[in-house]
Design a protein around this motif. Structure first.
Motif, PDB file in Angstrom:
ATOM      1  N   ALA A  11       0.845  -1.191   0.000  1.00 51.27           N
ATOM      2  CA  ALA A  11       0.000   0.000   0.000  1.00 51.27           C
ATOM      3  C   ALA A  11       0.880   1.240   0.000  1.00 51.27           C
ATOM      4  O   ALA A  11       1.753   1.385   0.862  1.00 51.27           O
ATOM      5  N   ALA A  12       0.662   2.121  -0.981  1.00 50.46           N
ATOM      6  CA  ALA A  12       1.370   3.398  -1.056  1.00 50.46           C
ATOM      7  C   ALA A  12       0.334   4.500  -0.919  1.00 50.46           C
ATOM      8  O   ALA A  12      -0.520   4.677  -1.800  1.00 50.46           O
ATOM      9  N   PRO A 127       8.204  -6.697 -12.332  1.00 50.56           N
ATOM     10  CA  PRO A 127       8.636  -5.317 -12.070  1.00 50.56           C
ATOM     11  C   PRO A 127       8.857  -5.098 -10.582  1.00 50.56           C
ATOM     12  O   PRO A 127       8.327  -5.832  -9.737  1.00 50.56           O
ATOM     13  N   ASP A 128       9.647  -4.103 -10.260  1.00 59.63           N
ATOM     14  CA  ASP A 128       9.854  -3.692  -8.878  1.00 59.63           C
ATOM     15  C   ASP A 128       8.586  -2.962  -8.416  1.00 59.63           C
ATOM     16  O   ASP A 128       8.273  -1.877  -8.911  1.00 59.63           O
ATOM     17  N   ASN A 129       7.841  -3.559  -7.479  1.00 60.51           N
ATOM     18  CA  ASN A 129       6.574  -2.965  -7.046  1.00 60.51           C
ATOM     19  C   ASN A 129       6.747  -1.574  -6.457  1.00 60.51           C
ATOM     20  O   ASN A 129       5.907  -0.691  -6.663  1.00 60.51           O
ATOM     21  N   ALA A 135       6.496   5.479  -9.614  1.00 57.20           N
ATOM     22  CA  ALA A 135       6.307   5.970 -10.975  1.00 57.20           C
ATOM     23  C   ALA A 135       4.832   6.240 -11.273  1.00 57.20           C
ATOM     24  O   ALA A 135       4.512   7.138 -12.051  1.00 57.20           O
ATOM     25  N   ALA A 136       3.936   5.473 -10.648  1.00 59.71           N
ATOM     26  CA  ALA A 136       2.502   5.613 -10.939  1.00 59.71           C
ATOM     27  C   ALA A 136       1.973   6.991 -10.566  1.00 59.71           C
ATOM     28  O   ALA A 136       1.020   7.476 -11.178  1.00 59.71           O
ATOM     29  N   PHE A 137       2.585   7.630  -9.571  1.00 57.51           N
ATOM     30  CA  PHE A 137       2.090   8.931  -9.131  1.00 57.51           C
ATOM     31  C   PHE A 137       2.629  10.074  -9.988  1.00 57.51           C
ATOM     32  O   PHE A 137       2.146  11.198  -9.884  1.00 57.51           O
ATOM     33  N   GLY A 138       3.633   9.782 -10.822  1.00 55.17           N
ATOM     34  CA  GLY A 138       4.128  10.768 -11.775  1.00 55.17           C
ATOM     35  C   GLY A 138       4.491  12.089 -11.122  1.00 55.17           C
ATOM     36  O   GLY A 138       5.249  12.135 -10.146  1.00 55.17           O
ATOM     37  N   PRO A 139       3.936  13.210 -11.656  1.00 52.23           N
ATOM     38  CA  PRO A 139       4.274  14.532 -11.118  1.00 52.23           C
ATOM     39  C   PRO A 139       3.885  14.718  -9.652  1.00 52.23           C
ATOM     40  O   PRO A 139       4.395  15.618  -8.990  1.00 52.23           O
ATOM     41  N   ARG A 277      -4.272  10.993 -10.945  1.00 51.14           N
ATOM     42  CA  ARG A 277      -3.323  10.342 -11.856  1.00 51.14           C
ATOM     43  C   ARG A 277      -4.029   9.442 -12.868  1.00 51.14           C
ATOM     44  O   ARG A 277      -3.471   9.130 -13.919  1.00 51.14           O
ATOM     45  N   ALA A 278      -5.246   9.002 -12.560  1.00 52.42           N
ATOM     46  CA  ALA A 278      -5.966   8.127 -13.484  1.00 52.42           C
ATOM     47  C   ALA A 278      -6.541   8.899 -14.659  1.00 52.42           C
ATOM     48  O   ALA A 278      -6.645   8.375 -15.761  1.00 52.42           O
ATOM     49  N   GLY A 279      -6.931  10.143 -14.425  1.00 56.47           N
ATOM     50  CA  GLY A 279      -7.542  10.945 -15.475  1.00 56.47           C
ATOM     51  C   GLY A 279      -9.060  10.879 -15.433  1.00 56.47           C
ATOM     52  O   GLY A 279      -9.638   9.797 -15.430  1.00 56.47           O
TER      53      GLY A 279
END
Length: 311
Positions: A11-12, A127-129, A135-139, A277-279
């Motif tokens: 969980a992040a 992949p490295d979780n 990376a998923a959170f981007g900016p 982040r999903a849009g």
């Protein structure tokens, strides 16, 4: 960002303004997006220009002709592949709701040989979780990361470096980062049907097969309905991120017949979904006075992947 492993999931939790604002949950014992797996072609559908591939999951994955290696994608699908063929594929998504998994086969040719002699579903690369979560959170990636233990700290530091993130990483002294800012309590609240609004009132979330319906209730004694609607807009956007709700979302705000009130609600909602982040796509108020929007699918809904959610 608070990162903790909870009963088999990573969980992040992203904290903004002292409260949980976004959440990413990744099961660690299952192949996730980006994993490279051994696949066995189980069925070819020439009419769809696609094949179904057994990747060891409950449902076979869809592999479209345009997602084949360059050397194969210009051929008809039934000439490029044959039933029973073993090949390496990369998981795009593991399937959500009533949709099955989807894979691509545009991979390093060196991986093709690794699939030989292995059972369908055998992982070839994972992949490295932690890196994937950052990376998923981007900016919106955080300036600071709090993890549960020293081993995870080293993993988080490597992941941050791999994603180019300059973030300080610290270890929570109690080993429970999600206790900070009451993130764990906010997650529990996001699993409930009803969510109280600050200052009174409540939101009710009713997911159906076709859409998510959200009702805004001002509660007894509320006088400033416009303020309640503005607060609801921010809370709804936050709940959609934490719940990872997706698809069509219809919101019943309070008494928004006046064009000025509608504009104020839409302005508040547009600002509230901006960091998602999903849009999100905002369609506006429909003829029945209900607000219509969509949110892109990015992973499973919280209720489908959080440990004990259905207990």
């Amino acid at each position: 960002m608070l990162i903790e492993r909870v009963d088999g999931v990573l969980a992040a939790a992203l904290i903004r303004g002292g409260a949980l604002d976004d959440l990413l949950v990744q099961p660690e014992d299952a192949a996730g997006p980006g994993s490279v797996l051994v696949g066995r072609v189980s069925r070819i559908e020439t009419g769809m220009a696609a094949a179904f591939v057994d990747v060891g999951m409950a449902r076979h994955a869809l592999l479209r002709a345009r997602d084949l290696d360059r050397a194969l994608r210009d051929r008809p699908i039934d000439r490029a592949l044959h039933e029973g063929q073993m090949l390496a594929v990369q998981l795009v998504h593991p399937g959500y709701d009533d949709k099955g998994p989807r894979v691509i086969a545009r991979l390093d040719p060196a991986l093709a040989g690794e699939a030989a002699g292995k059972a369908a579903g055998t992982p070839l690369r994972r992949p490295d979780n932690l890196a994937a979560a950052l990376a998923a959170f981007g900016p919106a990636a955080p300036a600071a990361i709090v993890v549960a233990d020293p081993v995870m700290r080293l993993q988080a530091e490597r992941a941050a470096a791999a994603t180019g993130l300059d973030a300080a990483v610290e270890v929570d002294r109690d080993g429970r980062p999600l206790e900070r800012c009451d993130a764990r309590g906010a997650i529990a609240g996001a699993l409930d049907r009803e969510v109280p609004l600050a200052g009174g009132g409540r939101l009710t979330f009713d997911p159906t097969r076709a859409l998510m319906a959200v009702d805004v209730d001002a509660g007894a004694g509320a006088r400033d309905l416009a303020a309640c609607n503005r607060a609801a807009a921010g809370a709804i956007a936050r709940q959609l991120r934490i719940r990872n709700s997706a698809g069509v979302i219809v919101i019943d705000f309070i008494d928004v017949a006046d064009p000025g009130q509608r504009q104020a609600v839409e302005t508040a909602l547009r600002a509230a979904v901006a960091p998602d982040r999903a849009g999100c796509s905002l369609a506006g108020f429909g003829p029945l006075g209900l607000y219509e929007m969509t949110r892109r699918r990015r992973g499973a809904a919280l209720a489908d992947c959080w440990p004990g959610a259905h207990a």
